[in-house]
Design an enzyme around this catalytic site. Structure first.
Site, mmCIF file in Angstrom:
data_model
loop_
_atom_site.group_PDB
_atom_site.id
_atom_site.type_symbol
_atom_site.label_atom_id
_atom_site.label_comp_id
_atom_site.label_asym_id
_atom_site.label_seq_id
_atom_site.Cartn_x
_atom_site.Cartn_y
_atom_site.Cartn_z
ATOM 1 N N CYS A 119 0.864 -1.238 -0.023
ATOM 2 C CA CYS A 119 -0.201 0.030 -0.056
ATOM 3 C C CYS A 119 0.789 1.420 -0.110
ATOM 4 C CB CYS A 119 -1.083 -0.031 1.355
ATOM 5 S SG CYS A 119 -2.074 1.448 1.285
ATOM 6 N N CYS B 94 -0.667 4.110 1.856
ATOM 7 C CA CYS B 94 -0.552 4.020 3.387
ATOM 8 C C CYS B 94 0.849 4.357 3.830
ATOM 9 C CB CYS B 94 -0.675 2.566 3.837
ATOM 10 S SG CYS B 94 -2.141 1.650 3.050
ATOM 11 N N ASP B 95 1.951 3.771 3.184
ATOM 12 C CA ASP B 95 3.381 3.795 3.542
ATOM 13 C C ASP B 95 4.392 4.643 3.196
ATOM 14 O OD1 ASP B 95 2.369 1.649 5.353
ATOM 15 O OD2 ASP B 95 2.917 0.095 4.212
#
Ligand code: NDP
Length: 322
Positions: A140, A143-144
């Protein structure tokens, strides 16, 4: 066997938001929060995420596990009951429905399915190990990707669909360069997304690596590179990089429901009414990523969990169950 008003299956943002709303509507929800079905744990995909910076209300960011603990605490505070077990079978052919786990079996007037989807991985040994220890392998980018460890680094994204391009383009905000590794020489992504990609290639910020698959991930504590194989020539080479992001699609967790509910061509549950969470089985509602292959965000999942609880509440009230 107990007869529940509402059973919620799943404990990601969709499931727990459904629990909060159902509990506050005095429906006394019972939540099967899962154990490790589909490789997920209670809390869902966010439990594998480090910093969440795009969920409204957290200006300083919050970690995925912290956020899911807060969701769960809130659901608990209003009286949600939790069973830490995977659902092993459902029966939607009778009413009340039946929901079973290895140790429990309950009847339910309404069921909210919020079992989510899981990211696909290449399933290489070092990929899995590095992903688990936060060693620069993630499924992701949104996300990261903004983590300091990826800043000004060379990164690779695997895949050739809209997600791969979107995530790769996102990563160019931080990275020195993003390589897109694709197993063919043509993108699956739509036209507009392809145009974005080739614009970034022209600017030297992205570079395609065509006809190539990753056969090994290199690095001990964090990734140092990927070993590539050209599928046309069988030639192998190592590409140095400090981050690898998988964007090879997701698999929705719908196996349990296949005898009762239709899925679309990608395996996501089909909803019966546009803009609602009603499925084709009256009294069964679906929320979050299990029925959404497009947006897949914590905030959109939470929103649809809220809708599912409101839909269930109204549906039950119409049948005199309050
Ligand atoms: P897709 O299924 O569209 O694409 C997956 C990509 O991964 C394909 O290019 C596929 O290759 C590749 N792939 C799959 N398995 C492997 C493997 N084992 N090894 C190497 N490569 C692999 O998934 P997406 O997540 O990209 O998109 C899902 C849906 O979400 C789509 O409908 C998409 O349009 C939508 N979406 C829309 C966005 C937007 O419009 N902003 C953003 C993100 C997603 P191959 O092409 O050879 O099959």
């Amino acid at each position: 066997m107990n007869t529940e008003k509402v059973v919620v299956i799943g404990s990601g943002p969709a499931g727990l938001t459904a629990c909060i709303y159902a509990a506050r509507a005095n429906l006394n929800p019972l939540c099967f929060e899962g154990f490790n079905a589909g490789g997920l744990i209670p809390g869902g995909q966010l439990m594998f995420t480090t910093e969440v910076e795009n969920y409204p209300g957290f200006p300083e960011g919050v970690t995925g596990p912290q956020m899911m603990k807060a969701f769960r605490d809130q659901a608990d505070r209003f009286g949600t009951r939790f069973i830490r077990d995977d659902v092993s079978a459902v029966d939607f052919s009778r009413r009340p429905f039946i929901v079973k786990s290895p140790d429990e079996s309950v009847e339910a007037h309404a069921v909210i399915i919020a079992t989510g989807a899981r990211a696909n991985w290449l399933n290489l040994e070092n990929e899995q190990r590095l992903a688990k220890i936060g060693g620069g392998v993630s499924a992701c980018a949104v996300c990261d990707g903004a983590m300091p460890m990826y800043r000004d680094q060379e990164l690779v994204v695997i895949g050739g669909g809209d997600s791969a391009i979107e995530e790769g383009v996102y990563l160019t905000k931080f990275a020195k360069k993003v390589y897109l590794i694709h197993r063919r020489d043509q993108l699956r992504a739509g036209k507009a997304m392809q145009e974005r990609f080739f614009k970034h290639v022209e600017q030297g910020r992205m570079e395609p690596v065509w006809n190539s698959i990753v056969i090994d991930v290199l690095g001990d504590q964090s990734i140092t590179g990927v070993r590539l194989k050209n599928v046309k020539t069988n030639e192998q080479r190592d590409l140095l990089c400090q981050g690898m992001f998988l964007a090879i699609s997701h698999t929705p967790n719908t196996e349990l429901f296949k005898d009762y509910l239709a899925t679309d061509e990608k395996g996501y549950l089909k909803l019966a009414r546009l803009g609602s969470t009603y499925t084709a089985v009256e009294g069964v509602f679906a929320a979050g990523d299990v029925a959404d292959h497009v947006y897949r965000q914590a905030v959109t999942a939470a929103g649809s969990g809220c809708i599912a609880a409101l839909d269930a509440e109204r549906w039950l009230a119409e049948r005199g169950i309050e």
